[in-house]
Design a protein around this motif. Sequence first.
Motif, short mmCIF file in Angstrom:
data_model
loop_
_atom_site.label_atom_id
_atom_site.label_comp_id
_atom_site.label_asym_id
_atom_site.label_seq_id
_atom_site.Cartn_x
_atom_site.Cartn_y
_atom_site.Cartn_z
N CYS A 68 -5.59 11.34 -0.82
CA CYS A 68 -4.14 12.17 -1.11
C CYS A 68 -3.18 11.37 -1.74
N ALA A 69 -2.92 9.96 -0.89
CA ALA A 69 -2.03 9.15 -1.28
C ALA A 69 -2.00 8.77 -2.85
N ASP A 72 -1.28 11.42 -5.33
CA ASP A 72 0.29 11.27 -5.70
C ASP A 72 0.69 10.21 -6.57
N THR A 73 0.14 9.03 -6.34
CA THR A 73 0.58 7.80 -7.20
C THR A 73 0.08 8.06 -8.71
N ASN A 75 -0.39 10.81 -10.27
CA ASN A 75 0.47 11.88 -10.80
C ASN A 75 1.80 11.34 -11.19
N TRP A 76 2.16 10.40 -10.28
CA TRP A 76 3.56 9.52 -10.79
C TRP A 76 3.45 8.52 -11.81
N GLU A 112 4.34 7.37 3.49
CA GLU A 112 4.54 7.69 2.01
C GLU A 112 5.61 6.95 1.32
N GLN A 116 4.30 4.96 -2.13
CA GLN A 116 5.15 4.91 -3.36
C GLN A 116 5.69 3.59 -3.96
N ASN A 275 -8.81 19.41 -7.69
CA ASN A 275 -9.11 17.84 -7.25
C ASN A 275 -10.47 18.03 -6.95
#
Length: 314
Positions: A68-69, A72-73, A75-76, A112, A116, A275
Amino acid sequence: MDPDTTFSLPNLMCEEDDDSLSTQVKIKISQPRSDDDRYIRSLIDKETKSNDYGCVCVDQNSRNSLKCARLDTVNWIFSIREILGFNFRTVYLSLTYFDRFNSRRVIDSGKEWAIQLLGIACLSLAAKMEEQTIPTLPHYKAQGYNFENSVIQRMELLVLTTLEWKMCGITPFAYLHYFVSKICDECDRNELLVSKAIGFVLDFSKEVNSMDHRPSVVAVAAVLLACDDQLTRSTLECKIGVVSSLHSLDKECIYRCYNLLKELVIKKNHTPDSNSYDLLRNYRNTSSSIGIKRKLTYNGIEQKCPLQKTSGRL
């Protein structure tokens, strides 16, 4: 910190102004000559000597949290790439740093901000390795967080030391032109096939930990899929059998990677926003680990971050 032990980080500072940033997307790919078998063998040999590939977190909770982490990374990083105009090798290299770091250290779930911060540091370091124009640290905008430059620099240093300053990573892009010229029969469509293979590699990098498969395996699987999406085990082995530089690679790994990439592409075409976590669970290998704990300090705030070292295997 003792002033005598303070690290100097002049090389981590960037002085470029805003006007020097380019929004043009650059695809920078190493293009060895089609007959440069020695060059390709040297890259594969370097991969073989690396202990990173096959390293994973040991417990299921850590793996699920990291998936999950990581999403997010990813996508960023891809969103920032569009803003800053980074080439795709920079993106892939930053994800390699991120995955290598997490194969050696595991950050507590729920932190998080640390994930990030790690993503920012990895992308910043990759840009310094790959880009001609390097943005200053304030350009790495993180949603919901506002890290000071000194905090990012300390995380950069932690990444550098954790990865033992080995930052010249090999990516699948270094192989694509060579593999297309050797494997595919349609010489007049080589550039189109390379473009398709680039897209497949990027799709793969979004979903799959880069430590799970060697770059050469990902590259040849992407090229094979670009050439033919209906290969059987025997036809795949026939195609790669004519390329002498591929003889040292595990054909089973290539075939599994080809099928995984094919399923990811099919799933993307049917449900672009989905996903593939359930799909990936069947392809991930685990290894034993030894747990240790260290303390990380950011901006004067001490955060306890349990870390794990894992033993790598190919």
